[in-house]
Write a protein that holds these residues in place. Structure first.
Motif, PDB file in Angstrom:
ATOM      1  N   ALA A 139       0.833  -1.213   0.000  1.00 21.97           N
ATOM      2  CA  ALA A 139       0.000   0.000   0.000  1.00 21.97           C
ATOM      3  C   ALA A 139       0.864   1.257   0.000  1.00 21.97           C
ATOM      4  O   ALA A 139       0.512   2.252  -0.639  1.00 21.97           O
ATOM      5  CB  ALA A 139      -0.928  -0.004   1.211  1.00 21.97           C
ATOM      6  N   VAL A 142       1.770   2.036  -3.669  1.00 20.95           N
ATOM      7  CA  VAL A 142       0.705   2.116  -4.672  1.00 20.95           C
ATOM      8  C   VAL A 142       0.740   3.427  -5.454  1.00 20.95           C
ATOM      9  O   VAL A 142       0.678   3.424  -6.689  1.00 20.95           O
ATOM     10  CB  VAL A 142      -0.686   1.895  -4.027  1.00 20.95           C
ATOM     11  N   SER A 143       0.847   4.549  -4.779  1.00 22.74           N
ATOM     12  CA  SER A 143       0.779   5.842  -5.491  1.00 22.74           C
ATOM     13  C   SER A 143       1.939   5.999  -6.457  1.00 22.74           C
ATOM     14  O   SER A 143       1.759   6.476  -7.582  1.00 22.74           O
ATOM     15  CB  SER A 143       0.738   7.008  -4.491  1.00 22.74           C
ATOM     16  N   GLU A 153      -4.806   4.917  -8.896  1.00 24.82           N
ATOM     17  CA  GLU A 153      -4.431   4.239  -7.658  1.00 24.82           C
ATOM     18  C   GLU A 153      -5.404   3.119  -7.328  1.00 24.82           C
ATOM     19  O   GLU A 153      -5.006   2.082  -6.802  1.00 24.82           O
ATOM     20  CB  GLU A 153      -4.343   5.234  -6.507  1.00 24.82           C
ATOM     21  N   SER A 154      -6.669   3.310  -7.657  1.00 21.15           N
ATOM     22  CA  SER A 154      -7.647   2.259  -7.353  1.00 21.15           C
ATOM     23  C   SER A 154      -7.382   1.007  -8.199  1.00 21.15           C
ATOM     24  O   SER A 154      -7.579  -0.113  -7.724  1.00 21.15           O
ATOM     25  CB  SER A 154      -9.072   2.762  -7.546  1.00 21.15           C
ATOM     26  N   ARG A 157      -4.345  -0.612  -6.566  1.00 17.55           N
ATOM     27  CA  ARG A 157      -4.758  -1.137  -5.263  1.00 17.55           C
ATOM     28  C   ARG A 157      -5.546  -2.436  -5.431  1.00 17.55           C
ATOM     29  O   ARG A 157      -5.368  -3.394  -4.678  1.00 17.55           O
ATOM     30  CB  ARG A 157      -5.582  -0.096  -4.510  1.00 17.55           C
ATOM     31  N   SER A 158      -6.414  -2.485  -6.445  1.00 19.69           N
ATOM     32  CA  SER A 158      -7.188  -3.722  -6.662  1.00 19.69           C
ATOM     33  C   SER A 158      -6.276  -4.857  -7.106  1.00 19.69           C
ATOM     34  O   SER A 158      -6.507  -6.015  -6.740  1.00 19.69           O
ATOM     35  CB  SER A 158      -8.313  -3.495  -7.666  1.00 19.69           C
ATOM     36  N   VAL A 160      -3.185  -5.181  -6.093  1.00 23.07           N
ATOM     37  CA  VAL A 160      -2.520  -5.587  -4.851  1.00 23.07           C
ATOM     38  C   VAL A 160      -3.438  -6.510  -4.055  1.00 23.07           C
ATOM     39  O   VAL A 160      -3.007  -7.552  -3.546  1.00 23.07           O
ATOM     40  CB  VAL A 160      -2.108  -4.358  -4.010  1.00 23.07           C
ATOM     41  N   ILE A 161      -4.704  -6.157  -3.982  1.00 23.38           N
ATOM     42  CA  ILE A 161      -5.666  -6.989  -3.237  1.00 23.38           C
ATOM     43  C   ILE A 161      -5.765  -8.368  -3.869  1.00 23.38           C
ATOM     44  O   ILE A 161      -5.795  -9.390  -3.169  1.00 23.38           O
ATOM     45  CB  ILE A 161      -7.042  -6.293  -3.169  1.00 23.38           C
TER      46      ILE A 161
END
Length: 189
Positions: A139, A142-143, A153-154, A157-158, A160-161
């Motif tokens: 996290a 991410v940016s 970023e979303s 982030r997804s 990464v999830i």
């Protein structure tokens, strides 16, 4: 006396064949049948060529990639032949200096990120080969990765999830993100 020596030699040869040949062949054969990927090093192939293992960390220093844990192996990072920690204690000035340098490197590639740097991004694991980072370490990056890849970023982030593995059996260990798998997923996008 000759009978004892002959018995000892026969027993040595028999046990050598059993424990040095037969047993390893049986275990290898069972592993190849039941767990072929793991028995062959958990390798990741791309276009028929192995590019890494999910079990050994890879060095990524390009800012568009997620970075893994630092490696304490030598003469090069993530050298499986010299797996070990740095053996630097928490009061050792060399460890303090190394952590400071790693924090500076992370800040240099992402100067706008003022969040606290997760400890696993600046300290090596006990083996020096850890292929995974914590979700917090992912996290934190991410940016930077999103900006350098031209993604939102979303979206990152997804990813990464999706690359996060939960605790084993829901109770052992911690959640983790395999850095090589995540970076390959980003490249494949």
């Amino acid at each position: 006396m000759g009978k004892l020596i002959r018995s000892a030699i026969v027993m040595l040869l028999l046990m050598t064949v059993i424990t040095g040949v037969a047993y390893p062949l049986v275990v290898t054969g069972v592993a190849q049948v039941l767990f072929p990927s793991q028995a062959n090093g958990s390798l990741i192939d791309r276009e028929g060529k192995p590019i890494g293992s999910t079990l050994i960390g890879q060095s990524f220093d390009d800012p568009k990639y997620f970075w893994g844990r630092p490696s304490a192996t030598s003469p090069q990072p993530n050298n499986a032949l010299s797996s070990s920690g740095s053996n630097l204690g928490p009061t050792n000035p060399a460890l303090t200096d190394a952590v400071k340098q790693r924090i500076e490197a992370l800040r240099a590639v992402d100067p706008g990120n003022t969040a606290a740097v997760p400890v696993d991004l600046v300290t090596a694991s006990a083996s020096g080969l850890d292929p995974e980072i914590s979700p917090a370490a992912a996290a934190y990056q991410v940016s930077r990765v999103a900006r350098l890849r031209g993604m939102s970023e979303s979206q990152v982030r997804s990813m990464v999830i999706m690359a996060t593995t939960g605790r084993q059996f829901g109770m052992l260990g911690e959640a983790r993100v395999n850095v090589l798998k995540l970076n390959l997923a980003l490249d494949g996008r």
